[in-house]
Design a protein around this motif. Structure first.
Motif, PDB file in Angstrom:
ATOM      1  N   ILE A   5       0.853  -1.181   0.000  1.00 52.42           N
ATOM      2  CA  ILE A   5       0.000   0.000   0.000  1.00 52.42           C
ATOM      3  C   ILE A   5       0.891   1.233   0.000  1.00 52.42           C
ATOM      4  O   ILE A   5       1.778   1.355   0.850  1.00 52.42           O
ATOM      5  CB  ILE A   5      -0.927   0.019   1.234  1.00 52.42           C
ATOM      6  N   SER A   6       0.640   2.145  -0.922  1.00 53.15           N
ATOM      7  CA  SER A   6       1.424   3.385  -0.971  1.00 53.15           C
ATOM      8  C   SER A   6       1.041   4.284   0.207  1.00 53.15           C
ATOM      9  O   SER A   6      -0.007   4.110   0.836  1.00 53.15           O
ATOM     10  CB  SER A   6       1.182   4.120  -2.291  1.00 53.15           C
ATOM     11  N   ARG A   7       1.891   5.259   0.493  1.00 56.19           N
ATOM     12  CA  ARG A   7       1.606   6.198   1.592  1.00 56.19           C
ATOM     13  C   ARG A   7       0.311   6.966   1.366  1.00 56.19           C
ATOM     14  O   ARG A   7      -0.465   7.155   2.296  1.00 56.19           O
ATOM     15  CB  ARG A   7       2.761   7.179   1.773  1.00 56.19           C
ATOM     16  N   ASN A   8       0.099   7.429   0.131  1.00 53.60           N
ATOM     17  CA  ASN A   8      -1.135   8.168  -0.165  1.00 53.60           C
ATOM     18  C   ASN A   8      -2.367   7.306   0.078  1.00 53.60           C
ATOM     19  O   ASN A   8      -3.348   7.755   0.671  1.00 53.60           O
ATOM     20  CB  ASN A   8      -1.136   8.665  -1.618  1.00 53.60           C
ATOM     21  N   ALA A   9      -2.330   6.060  -0.393  1.00 55.65           N
ATOM     22  CA  ALA A   9      -3.469   5.161  -0.213  1.00 55.65           C
ATOM     23  C   ALA A   9      -3.684   4.852   1.265  1.00 55.65           C
ATOM     24  O   ALA A   9      -4.818   4.822   1.747  1.00 55.65           O
ATOM     25  CB  ALA A   9      -3.261   3.872  -1.001  1.00 55.65           C
ATOM     26  N   ALA A  10      -2.603   4.630   2.009  1.00 54.51           N
ATOM     27  CA  ALA A  10      -2.717   4.310   3.438  1.00 54.51           C
ATOM     28  C   ALA A  10      -3.370   5.463   4.196  1.00 54.51           C
ATOM     29  O   ALA A  10      -4.217   5.238   5.072  1.00 54.51           O
ATOM     30  CB  ALA A  10      -1.345   4.000   4.024  1.00 54.51           C
ATOM     31  N   ILE A  77      -1.801  -1.236  -3.879  1.00 56.03           N
ATOM     32  CA  ILE A  77      -2.887  -0.271  -3.772  1.00 56.03           C
ATOM     33  C   ILE A  77      -2.271   1.121  -3.740  1.00 56.03           C
ATOM     34  O   ILE A  77      -1.467   1.427  -2.863  1.00 56.03           O
ATOM     35  CB  ILE A  77      -3.716  -0.514  -2.498  1.00 56.03           C
ATOM     36  N   ASP A  78      -2.643   1.946  -4.711  1.00 54.25           N
ATOM     37  CA  ASP A  78      -2.155   3.317  -4.799  1.00 54.25           C
ATOM     38  C   ASP A  78      -3.335   4.277  -4.731  1.00 54.25           C
ATOM     39  O   ASP A  78      -4.485   3.886  -4.977  1.00 54.25           O
ATOM     40  CB  ASP A  78      -1.430   3.558  -6.128  1.00 54.25           C
ATOM     41  N   TYR A  79      -3.029   5.526  -4.432  1.00 52.89           N
ATOM     42  CA  TYR A  79      -4.031   6.591  -4.492  1.00 52.89           C
ATOM     43  C   TYR A  79      -3.402   7.756  -5.233  1.00 52.89           C
ATOM     44  O   TYR A  79      -2.334   8.232  -4.858  1.00 52.89           O
ATOM     45  CB  TYR A  79      -4.466   7.023  -3.088  1.00 52.89           C
ATOM     46  N   PHE A  80      -4.059   8.177  -6.302  1.00 55.26           N
ATOM     47  CA  PHE A  80      -3.534   9.262  -7.126  1.00 55.26           C
ATOM     48  C   PHE A  80      -4.435  10.495  -7.033  1.00 55.26           C
ATOM     49  O   PHE A  80      -5.652  10.366  -6.918  1.00 55.26           O
ATOM     50  CB  PHE A  80      -3.428   8.810  -8.590  1.00 55.26           C
ATOM     51  N   TYR A  81      -3.817  11.655  -7.096  1.00 55.41           N
ATOM     52  CA  TYR A  81      -4.558  12.913  -7.068  1.00 55.41           C
ATOM     53  C   TYR A  81      -4.762  13.479  -8.468  1.00 55.41           C
ATOM     54  O   TYR A  81      -5.670  14.269  -8.684  1.00 55.41           O
ATOM     55  CB  TYR A  81      -3.829  13.936  -6.185  1.00 55.41           C
ATOM     56  N   THR A  82      -3.911  13.094  -9.416  1.00 53.44           N
ATOM     57  CA  THR A  82      -4.060  13.537 -10.801  1.00 53.44           C
ATOM     58  C   THR A  82      -3.752  12.366 -11.720  1.00 53.44           C
ATOM     59  O   THR A  82      -2.997  11.476 -11.339  1.00 53.44           O
ATOM     60  CB  THR A  82      -3.078  14.695 -11.144  1.00 53.44           C
ATOM     61  N   PRO A  83      -4.242  12.255 -12.909  1.00 50.74           N
ATOM     62  CA  PRO A  83      -5.173  13.173 -13.547  1.00 50.74           C
ATOM     63  C   PRO A  83      -6.573  13.097 -12.955  1.00 50.74           C
ATOM     64  O   PRO A  83      -7.329  14.055 -13.033  1.00 50.74           O
ATOM     65  CB  PRO A  83      -5.177  12.735 -15.004  1.00 50.74           C
TER      66      PRO A  83
END
Length: 100
Positions: A5-10, A77-83
Motif C-alpha cells: 500500500i502506498s503512503r497516499n493510499a494508506a 494499492i495506490d491513491y492518485f490525485y491527478t489526472p
C-alpha cells in the motif's frame, strides 16, 4: 499472499477505517474480471469469511483477499490525485500495471 500500500493510499484508507461505521470492517480487494494472465480489481469495506485470508501490511492496514487466488497475490494499492483522484489497484508481478 503479499499486499503493498502506498503512503497516499494508506492515509485515505486509515481515515476511512477510523470512522465509527467502519470500525469492524477491513479493506477487501477482489477481482472484478480477469482475462488472459491478468485481472481488473475492485475495492470495498467488508468482514472476512472462511473463504478469505487477511493480509497484514507494513502500513498497519489489514486487507481481505479470497484464498487461493493467485492474481491477488502481490497486488499494490495506490491513491492518485491527478489526472483523476482515486484508488488504483494493480499487480505488477502478474503483468498488470493499470487499466488498458
Amino acid at each position: 499472499m503479499n499486499v503493498k500500500i502506498s503512503r497516499n493510499a494508506a492515509k485515505i484508507l486509515l481515515a476511512e477505517l477510523e470512522k465509527e461505521e467502519d470500525k469492524d470492517l477491513k479493506v477487501r480487494i477482489y477481482i472484478t474480471h480477469s482475462h488472459g494472465d491478468h485481472a481488473h480489481y475492485g475495492m470495498g469495506m467488508d468482514k472476512p469469511t472462511d473463504d478469505d485470508v487477511v493480509v497484514s501490511t507494513d502500513k498497519g492496514i489489514d486487507v481481505v483477499l479470497k484464498k487461493d487466488e493467485p492474481l491477488l497475490d502481490g497486488i499494490r494499492i495506490d491513491y492518485f490525485y491527478t489526472p483523476e483522484e482515486g484508488f488504483a489497484v494493480t499487480n505488477p508481478g502478474k503483468g498488470n500495471h493499470g487499466d488498458h
